[in-house]
Design a protein around this motif. Structure first.
Motif, short mmCIF file in Angstrom:
data_model
loop_
_atom_site.label_atom_id
_atom_site.label_comp_id
_atom_site.label_asym_id
_atom_site.label_seq_id
_atom_site.Cartn_x
_atom_site.Cartn_y
_atom_site.Cartn_z
N PHE A 202 0.84 -1.20 0.00
CA PHE A 202 0.00 0.00 0.00
C PHE A 202 0.87 1.25 0.00
N ILE A 203 1.89 1.24 0.86
CA ILE A 203 2.78 2.40 0.95
C ILE A 203 3.60 2.56 -0.33
N LEU A 204 4.15 1.44 -0.84
CA LEU A 204 4.95 1.50 -2.05
C LEU A 204 4.13 1.98 -3.25
N ALA A 205 2.86 1.58 -3.29
CA ALA A 205 2.00 1.98 -4.41
C ALA A 205 1.72 3.48 -4.40
N LEU A 206 1.90 4.11 -3.25
CA LEU A 206 1.69 5.55 -3.15
C LEU A 206 2.91 6.35 -3.58
N VAL A 207 4.07 5.71 -3.55
CA VAL A 207 5.31 6.44 -3.86
C VAL A 207 5.99 5.94 -5.14
N ILE A 208 5.55 4.80 -5.67
CA ILE A 208 6.13 4.24 -6.89
C ILE A 208 5.02 4.07 -7.92
N LYS A 209 5.30 4.34 -9.17
CA LYS A 209 4.31 4.17 -10.22
C LYS A 209 3.86 2.71 -10.28
N PRO A 210 2.55 2.48 -10.44
CA PRO A 210 2.01 1.10 -10.43
C PRO A 210 2.70 0.17 -11.42
N VAL A 211 3.02 0.68 -12.62
CA VAL A 211 3.65 -0.18 -13.65
C VAL A 211 5.02 -0.66 -13.17
N ILE A 212 5.79 0.25 -12.59
CA ILE A 212 7.12 -0.12 -12.08
C ILE A 212 6.99 -1.13 -10.95
N LEU A 213 6.03 -0.88 -10.06
CA LEU A 213 5.83 -1.80 -8.93
C LEU A 213 5.37 -3.16 -9.42
N VAL A 215 6.20 -4.60 -12.24
CA VAL A 215 7.40 -5.28 -12.75
C VAL A 215 8.22 -5.86 -11.59
N LEU A 216 8.35 -5.09 -10.53
CA LEU A 216 9.10 -5.56 -9.36
C LEU A 216 8.42 -6.78 -8.73
N ILE A 217 7.09 -6.77 -8.69
CA ILE A 217 6.35 -7.92 -8.13
C ILE A 217 6.59 -9.17 -8.97
N LEU A 219 9.11 -9.80 -10.97
CA LEU A 219 10.50 -10.24 -10.80
C LEU A 219 10.68 -10.96 -9.46
N GLY A 220 10.04 -10.43 -8.42
CA GLY A 220 10.14 -11.06 -7.10
C GLY A 220 9.56 -12.46 -7.10
N CYS A 221 8.41 -12.64 -7.75
CA CYS A 221 7.80 -13.96 -7.82
C CYS A 221 8.66 -14.94 -8.61
N ILE A 222 9.23 -14.47 -9.72
CA ILE A 222 10.09 -15.34 -10.55
C ILE A 222 11.34 -15.76 -9.79
N ILE A 223 11.98 -14.80 -9.13
CA ILE A 223 13.20 -15.11 -8.37
C ILE A 223 12.90 -16.07 -7.23
N HIS A 224 11.79 -15.84 -6.52
CA HIS A 224 11.43 -16.74 -5.41
C HIS A 224 11.12 -18.14 -5.94
N ILE A 240 -1.17 -16.94 -9.47
CA ILE A 240 -2.32 -16.38 -8.76
C ILE A 240 -1.86 -15.29 -7.80
N LEU A 241 -0.76 -15.57 -7.09
CA LEU A 241 -0.23 -14.61 -6.13
C LEU A 241 0.16 -13.31 -6.82
N ALA A 242 0.81 -13.42 -7.98
CA ALA A 242 1.23 -12.22 -8.72
C ALA A 242 0.02 -11.42 -9.18
N VAL A 243 -1.03 -12.11 -9.63
CA VAL A 243 -2.25 -11.43 -10.09
C VAL A 243 -2.93 -10.70 -8.92
N VAL A 244 -3.03 -11.37 -7.78
CA VAL A 244 -3.68 -10.76 -6.61
C VAL A 244 -2.91 -9.53 -6.15
N MET A 245 -1.59 -9.65 -6.07
CA MET A 245 -0.77 -8.53 -5.63
C MET A 245 -0.86 -7.37 -6.63
N SER A 246 -0.89 -7.68 -7.90
CA SER A 246 -1.01 -6.63 -8.92
C SER A 246 -2.35 -5.92 -8.82
#
Length: 424
Positions: A202-213, A215-217, A219-224, A240-246
């Motif tokens: 929630f906090i990151l979405a307020l300070v980072i553009k949604p598209v950039i965030l 991409v980071l999500i 990448l995080g799911c792929i790396i994990h 499913i986790l990536a879709v929900v978080m997005s």
């Protein structure tokens, strides 16, 4: 047999934890000293002047004395036996606000009887702590089934629902600390991690553009997924986790603009460094930090704080009482207060670990968790790492409801702890 009889007849008072009482007394006394400084009028009057805030606080302190006597006089089993009754009373008091409550600054969270006010959410924490402890103890739950998890969460979220309707997000947030107690008793850790990441996103979405965030999500799911050593990893679950978080990220903007109240948005904007008017939205935080910073190492001296005396910090005798400590007592005084609070919280935790009775132990964890949450949030919002949400500093901030409720919360546990010499 003689030895057993002797132990059963030991005085509970003789076994009460005097260190906890000393820390409690020190915090209450030092708190009053700072309330006196923050509310002292130009013309000094008697400290017992009930027309003044410091006079009323002395009255509240006086009320706690018979309250403590009653708590320690009752049979220790009373608190476990009637925990459901205490919980129901708390819920009824919260519900009654919508009929008999007084609305102040858009919030209906107080009863007003003449010159006496009472905030039931402070007392609802006690009932919730008692009943939650009773449920976990009586059911001997290990939280392995969904039913057990839902019941425990229901006990917590029922009062939260009524508090949010007031609306009072600050008080409702305090109840979330009960999840730490549940986790200590075997509650699945993923609930805590889900809550933590939801707040972080929630906090990151307020300070980072949604598209950039987004991409980071991904990448995080792929790396994990790649580095997860579990043989049961499922790419479908990751997708499913990536879709929900997005989806959550893209919903933040709507929630921020259409769900949150204007004052809530202002407080978050101040926290994340958005362009706000520091003379309006950021005024409280700005003045608080000026007052604390001006104290230096040893402070300006008791009753000598210029920010305090000038009345520059709003609500300084309640939620912002710690600014008086910072200005007049400096870093040394502030550190002393922090040490006192942490010592009391750690002492309660230590005593909880020594309990023979599961109910006593779990309730002790609840007490320590509530005290820590109030302490952490109050101090954090004064130094700009948490939004201003109106959470009092236990035993320190002005207010009868707060002082009496925290006294009840603590001394019920001290009674239970003192009675452990009579348990087998």
């Amino acid at each position: 047999m003689v030895k057993t009889k002797h132990l059963e007849n030991q005085s509970v008072i003789a076994n009460i934890d005097w260190l906890s009482i000393f820390l409690y007394t020190a915090l209450v006394f030092f708190g009053w000293m700072n309330i006196y400084s923050a509310s002292l009028p130009l013309e000094e009057t008697s400290i017992f002047d009930l027309s003044q805030i410091y006079g009323k606080q002395i009255l509240f302190i006086g009320i706690t004395l018979p309250v403590i006597v009653i708590i320690l006089s009752l049979d220790a089993k009373t608190y476990e036996k009637y925990s459901l009754i205490f919980y129901i009373i708390g819920i009824l008091l919260l519900m009654g606000l919508f009929i008999f409550g007084k609305t102040i600054k858009g919030q209906t969270n107080w009863y007003q009887f003449g010159g006496i006010s009472m905030q039931p959410s402070e007392f609802a924490k006690i009932g919730t702590a008692l009943f939650l402890s009773k449920y976990i103890t009586e059911s001997q739950t290990t939280f392995q089934t969904l039913k057990e998890q839902v019941i425990a969460m229901g006990i917590i979220f029922l009062p939260v629902a009524f508090i949010m309707l007031q609306p009072d997000a600050g008080s409702a947030m305090i109840f979330m600390v009960f999840f730490l107690v549940l986790y200590r008793e075997g509650f699945p850790a993923w609930y805590l991690w889900t809550g933590f990441f939801a707040i972080l996103l929630f906090i990151l979405a307020l300070v980072i553009k949604p598209v950039i965030l987004l991409v980071l999500i991904l990448l995080g799911c792929i790396i994990h997924f790649i580095y997860n050593k579990s043989i049961h990893r499922n790419p479908f679950i990751y997708a499913i986790l990536a879709v929900v978080m997005s989806g959550f990220v893209f919903s933040v903007d709507y929630v921020f603009e259409n769900v949150l109240e204007p004052h809530q948005k202002d407080r978050i904007n101040v926290l994340i460094g958005e362009d706000v008017d520091m003379k309006k939205e950021g005024y409280n935080l700005n003045q608080s930090m000026i007052a604390i910073g001006s104290g230096g190492w040893t402070g300006k001296g008791y009753l000598e704080g210029t920010q305090t005396k000038g009345g520059f910090v709003p609500e300084q005798h309640t939620d912002y009482i710690f600014t008086t400590v910072g200005e007049e007592w400096g870093f040394v005084g502030s550190l002393s207060v922090v040490v006192c609070f942490l010592s009391l919280i750690l002492r309660v935790t230590y005593l909880a670990e020594k309990q023979k009775n599961n109910f006593n132990r779990i309730y002790g964890y609840c007490v320590a968790a509530i005290l820590f949450m109030h302490f952490f949030v109050n101090i954090s919002m004064l130094i700009g790492i948490f939004p201003t949400i109106g959470v009092p500093l236990p035993f320190f901030s002005y207010g009868g409801s707060s002082l009496i409720a925290f006294t009840l919360l603590l001394f019920i546990f001290l009674k239970l702890d003192a009675n452990k010499v009579n348990e087998w």
